[in-house]
Write an enzyme that holds these catalytic residues in place. Structure first.
Site, mmCIF file in Angstrom:
data_model
loop_
_atom_site.group_PDB
_atom_site.id
_atom_site.type_symbol
_atom_site.label_atom_id
_atom_site.label_comp_id
_atom_site.label_asym_id
_atom_site.label_seq_id
_atom_site.Cartn_x
_atom_site.Cartn_y
_atom_site.Cartn_z
ATOM 1 N N LYS A 35 0.834 -1.204 0.000
ATOM 2 C CA LYS A 35 0.000 0.000 0.000
ATOM 3 C C LYS A 35 0.876 1.265 0.000
ATOM 4 C CE LYS A 35 -3.834 -2.324 2.413
ATOM 5 N NZ LYS A 35 -4.728 -2.293 3.616
ATOM 6 N N TYR A 51 -12.334 -2.729 -3.199
ATOM 7 C CA TYR A 51 -12.839 -2.746 -1.826
ATOM 8 C C TYR A 51 -14.375 -2.660 -1.764
ATOM 9 C CZ TYR A 51 -8.246 -2.478 0.463
ATOM 10 O OH TYR A 51 -6.988 -2.756 0.949
ATOM 11 N N ASN A 80 -1.836 -0.233 7.103
ATOM 12 C CA ASN A 80 -1.200 -1.478 7.547
ATOM 13 C C ASN A 80 -0.340 -2.158 6.475
ATOM 14 O OD1 ASN A 80 -3.262 -2.296 5.935
ATOM 15 N ND2 ASN A 80 -4.460 -3.282 7.546
ATOM 16 N N HIS A 125 -1.939 -5.515 1.403
ATOM 17 C CA HIS A 125 -3.209 -6.216 1.164
ATOM 18 C C HIS A 125 -2.875 -7.611 0.671
ATOM 19 C CE1 HIS A 125 -7.136 -7.345 -0.428
ATOM 20 N NE2 HIS A 125 -6.461 -7.812 -1.475
ATOM 21 N N GLU A 175 -9.737 -10.429 -7.685
ATOM 22 C CA GLU A 175 -8.775 -9.334 -7.568
ATOM 23 C C GLU A 175 -7.654 -9.441 -8.617
ATOM 24 O OE1 GLU A 175 -7.603 -9.605 -3.459
ATOM 25 O OE2 GLU A 175 -9.565 -8.937 -2.747
HETATM 26 P P1 DAT Z 1 -7.595 -6.874 5.610
HETATM 27 O O1 DAT Z 1 -6.780 -5.836 4.881
HETATM 28 O O2 DAT Z 1 -6.839 -7.421 6.791
HETATM 29 O O3 DAT Z 1 -8.136 -7.941 4.698
HETATM 30 P P2 DAT Z 1 -10.280 -5.759 5.659
HETATM 31 O O4 DAT Z 1 -10.481 -6.377 4.307
HETATM 32 O O5 DAT Z 1 -11.295 -6.066 6.705
HETATM 33 O O6 DAT Z 1 -8.844 -6.116 6.260
HETATM 34 O O7 DAT Z 1 -10.248 -4.168 5.518
HETATM 35 C C1 DAT Z 1 -9.593 -3.546 4.430
HETATM 36 C C2 DAT Z 1 -8.748 -2.421 4.959
HETATM 37 O O8 DAT Z 1 -9.593 -1.408 5.529
HETATM 38 C C3 DAT Z 1 -7.817 -2.819 6.094
HETATM 39 O O9 DAT Z 1 -6.594 -3.338 5.639
HETATM 40 C C4 DAT Z 1 -7.657 -1.539 6.842
HETATM 41 C C5 DAT Z 1 -9.003 -0.864 6.695
HETATM 42 N N1 DAT Z 1 -9.892 -1.165 7.837
HETATM 43 C C6 DAT Z 1 -10.555 -2.329 8.076
HETATM 44 N N2 DAT Z 1 -11.290 -2.267 9.176
HETATM 45 C C7 DAT Z 1 -11.102 -1.016 9.670
HETATM 46 C C8 DAT Z 1 -11.599 -0.309 10.804
HETATM 47 N N3 DAT Z 1 -12.452 -0.872 11.669
HETATM 48 N N4 DAT Z 1 -11.182 0.964 11.009
HETATM 49 C C9 DAT Z 1 -10.343 1.563 10.143
HETATM 50 N N5 DAT Z 1 -9.832 0.955 9.048
HETATM 51 C C10 DAT Z 1 -10.214 -0.303 8.816
HETATM 52 MG MG MG Z 2 -9.523 -7.766 3.147
#
Ligand code: DAT
Ligand code: MG
Length: 141
Positions: free
Chosen positions: A11, A51, A118, A121, A132
């Site tokens: 990212k 997303y 973080n 992805h 994807e």
């Molecule tokens: P991941 O990237 O671990 O698959 P995800 O698909 O649930 O997680 O979410 C996509 C991204 O969105 C994630 O990397 C960081 C952000 N995100 C997820 N949940 C969040 C939250 N509760 N508050 C803020 N950012 C969040």
């Molecule tokens: Mg995810």
């Protein structure tokens, strides 16, 4: 063996901090291979499509803005059970909870923004990986 492919993104925070090499190093040391890769600035439509599952959530707009804040490194990795293997290597979504030894646990810090930054992805299932990879690398055989 169950050879899978997964979509991995470094990212914008990872690219800005010049952690791409460190992240690829962990992928390769774990026995997974990079089979396609480039540095690119993403169009908004691609990020929103990528997303789509998060549309309507409070962090959706901040997430999209964050993904547009600089170039990403997009790659397809390949290896035995690599979808789950990369998720394990990444660690928990929240960098504060991500275990030491993982990419997020070792290298990411919660900087207190609306969206969690973080570093990486990784696709979360075979269906997500297929969707994807088509989105980011439509010409990949
Ligand atoms: P991941 O990237 O671990 O698959 P995800 O698909 O649930 O997680 O979410 C996509 C991204 O969105 C994630 O990397 C960081 C952000 N995100 C997820 N949940 C969040 C939250 N509760 N508050 C803020 N950012 C969040
Ligand atoms: Mg995810």
């Amino acid at each position: 063996t169950l050879v899978e492919r997964s979509l991995v993104l470094v990212k914008p925070d990872g690219v800005k901090r010049a952690l791409t090499g460190a992240i690829i190093d962990r992928i390769e040391r774990k026995g997974m291979r990079v089979i396609a890769m480039d540095l690119r600035s993403l169009p908004r439509e691609l990020v929103e499509e990528h997303y789509a599952e998060h549309q309507g959530k409070p962090f959706f707009e901040p997430l999209v803005s964050f993904m547009l804040s600089g170039p990403v490194v997009a790659m397809v990795i390949e290896g035995h059970r690599c979808i789950e293997a990369f998720r394990t290597l990444s660690g928990a979504t929240d960098p504060v909870k991500a275990a030491p030894g993982t990419i997020r646990g070792d290298l990411a810090t919660d900087v207190g923004t609306t969206v969690v930054q973080n570093l990486v992805h990784g696709s979360d299932s075979p269906a997500s990986a297929e969707r994807e990879i088509k989105l980011f690398f439509p010409d990949l055989a």
